[in-house]
Design a protein around this motif. Structure first.
Motif, PDB file in Angstrom:
ATOM      1  N   UNK A 242       0.864  -1.191   0.000  1.00 34.62           N
ATOM      2  CA  UNK A 242       0.000   0.000   0.000  1.00 34.62           C
ATOM      3  C   UNK A 242       0.896   1.236   0.000  1.00 34.62           C
ATOM      4  N   UNK A 243       0.774   2.081  -1.037  1.00 41.85           N
ATOM      5  CA  UNK A 243       1.716   3.205  -1.136  1.00 41.85           C
ATOM      6  C   UNK A 243       1.405   4.308  -0.126  1.00 41.85           C
ATOM      7  N   UNK A 244       1.984   4.206   1.047  1.00 42.71           N
ATOM      8  CA  UNK A 244       1.770   5.194   2.103  1.00 42.71           C
ATOM      9  C   UNK A 244       3.121   5.706   2.580  1.00 42.71           C
ATOM     10  N   UNK A 245       3.246   7.004   2.695  1.00 45.06           N
ATOM     11  CA  UNK A 245       4.415   7.611   3.339  1.00 45.06           C
ATOM     12  C   UNK A 245       3.910   8.275   4.615  1.00 45.06           C
ATOM     13  N   UNK A 246       4.542   7.950   5.735  1.00 44.44           N
ATOM     14  CA  UNK A 246       4.040   8.455   7.024  1.00 44.44           C
ATOM     15  C   UNK A 246       5.041   9.384   7.693  1.00 44.44           C
ATOM     16  N   UNK A 247       4.517  10.384   8.373  1.00 49.61           N
ATOM     17  CA  UNK A 247       5.371  11.342   9.079  1.00 49.61           C
ATOM     18  C   UNK A 247       4.869  11.570  10.497  1.00 49.61           C
ATOM     19  N   UNK A 248       5.822  11.730  11.387  1.00 51.64           N
ATOM     20  CA  UNK A 248       5.521  12.254  12.711  1.00 51.64           C
ATOM     21  C   UNK A 248       5.904  13.719  12.656  1.00 51.64           C
ATOM     22  N   UNK A 249       4.913  14.585  12.723  1.00 54.78           N
ATOM     23  CA  UNK A 249       5.149  16.020  12.544  1.00 54.78           C
ATOM     24  C   UNK A 249       5.051  16.709  13.901  1.00 54.78           C
ATOM     25  N   UNK A 250       6.147  17.298  14.361  1.00 51.89           N
ATOM     26  CA  UNK A 250       6.094  18.024  15.635  1.00 51.89           C
ATOM     27  C   UNK A 250       7.353  17.810  16.438  1.00 51.89           C
TER      28      UNK A 250
END
Ligand code: GLC
Length: 400
Positions: A242-250
């Motif tokens: 599944x083409x997902x790019x994830x970020x933890x922002x903060x």
């Protein structure tokens, strides 16, 4: 009308963002009012308030006191005693706060967090009325609940950011404290669907995501209850193709010892699960709206009931699909399936399936995003803040 606001934090987390929105709203609605902000720590809050025409006074807490908080406290010593009277420097600081407030001579002292609820009372000028702005639950924090309960009769009113926070405060403080629910609001022009987008991959030190990848981000401070681990766990449960790019922002903002997660531990968790190419940490971003616009899905994953959950309102205002753990005040601001997807707190599997559903369905993302923006326009326009808060001040100032 002259008001003195007190903030222990100089950084801009949710409670300080909400305070800035209140100041901006009042400044526009009541241009003749004199507003002062006393800020107890360095950071961008002071300049942001000054830019709104607020007179800023810096009165830094001695470093040892700034670290005292109930979040990681093992002992049940009264926080008031520990905070203010524990050291000679604490007493000197309190005397300075008293002098400063007498000089400002406000009719209302409006405190924006636990530490200043206490400090504000200890330094309240004789003619002023105290308003507590409650952004957090007190009931789950025994030391704080104990202190607030003892001090409640000396506060004139409280503003709670959700019904859940109001009910909690009522349980702690009893029936005599008038509590007004004023939901937070956002700047709908700043948090708008169109505008600049942050380069999250670059901020996270990652190569650009493959074209067509859906970007999903947890937008949160490093507070321990914000669900960083649940989010990483959820991403690891997604099908590999599944083409997902994830970020933890903060990034971290709290001075209180023991209240934040360590980004190095999150990086280690990502590496252990072999996801260094799929999940990255951007660190603190100065303009959260730019970060949200760079995302397709904005995730809120707090593991405890959230007092309000400003990022949920912000994500909706940016017209993004939002997934939120709808407990506490957060449950009052989303309608599951209509303007966001709700998942139970701490449930990585449920979060993974909500993310997977959105990643596969661009139509659903667009529908939720448009409905979220409509909800934000209806409920979270910050001009409402002045309309709700000014009458509270007026009633108190007139009723002396
Ligand atoms: C605190 C709460 C958060 C809320 C914010 C603004 O940070 O934890 O839920 O959105 O204050 O009121």
């Amino acid at each position: 009308m002259r008001i003195a606001y007190l903030s222990a934090s100089g950084a801009i987390g949710g409670a300080e963002r909400a305070l800035l929105d209140l100041l901006a709203s009042l400044r526009a609605a009541e241009p003749g009012w004199e507003m002062h902000l006393v800020v107890l720590a360095d950071g961008p809050l002071a300049d942001a308030a000054a830019a709104l025409g607020v007179t800023v006074h810096r009165l830094p807490l001695p470093a040892a006191l700034a670290r005292v908080g109930d979040a990681g406290a093992a002992s049940r010593l009264g926080l008031l005693a520990r905070l203010l009277a524990a050291t000679p420097r604490g007493l000197v600081w309190l005397r300075n706060l008293r002098r400063l407030l007498r000089r400002i001579d406000p009719r209302i002292v409006h405190t924006n967090g636990f530490k200043v609820h206490v400090a504000g009372l200890s330094a309240l000028p004789p003619r002023a009325r105290l308003v507590w702005h409650a952004h957090d639950f007190a009931g789950t924090r025994p030391v704080m609940a104990d202190v607030l309960q003892r001090l409640a009769r000396r506060a004139s009113a409280a503003i709670a950011v959700s019904r859940a926070v109001a009910e909690d405060l009522r349980r702690v403080c009893g029936p005599r404290l008038p509590i007004h629910v004023v939901y937070n609001a956002v700047d709908l022009e700043r948090f708008a669907p169109d505008g600049p987008r942050a380069d999250l991959a670059a901020l996270a030190g990652m190569p650009p995501a493959s074209p067509g990848a859906v970007s999903v981000g947890l937008v949160a401070t490093m507070g321990k209850w914000k669900g960083h681990r649940v989010f990483i766990d959820a991403i690891s449960r997604l099908p590999a193709n599944l083409p997902v790019r994830a970020y933890l922002v903060g990034g971290g903002i709290y001075a209180t010892a023991g209240s934040e997660v360590d980004p190095a531990e999150l990086r280690a968790m990502i590496a252990e699960r072999g996801m260094a190419e799929r999940v990255g940490l951007t660190g603190f971003v100065a303009e959260p709206a730019d970060a949200m616009r760079a995302l397709d899905v904005v995730v809120h994953a707090s593991t405890q009931p959230e007092p309000f959950g400003l990022v949920i309102a912000e994500g909706m205002a940016c017209g993004r699909a939002v997934v939120a753990t709808a407990a506490g005040g957060a449950g009052e601001i989303v309608t599951d399936g209509a303007d966001a997807l709700a998942v139970p707190p701490g449930d990585a599997e449920a979060l993974a399936s909500a993310i997977a559903r959105l990643a596969r369905d661009a139509g659903l993302r667009a529908r939720l995003g448009a409905a979220g923006r409509a909800t934000a326009e209806r409920r979270f326009d910050r001009t409402r803040l002045a309309a709700e808060v000014a009458p509270i001040y007026r009633a108190l100032a007139g009723g002396r």
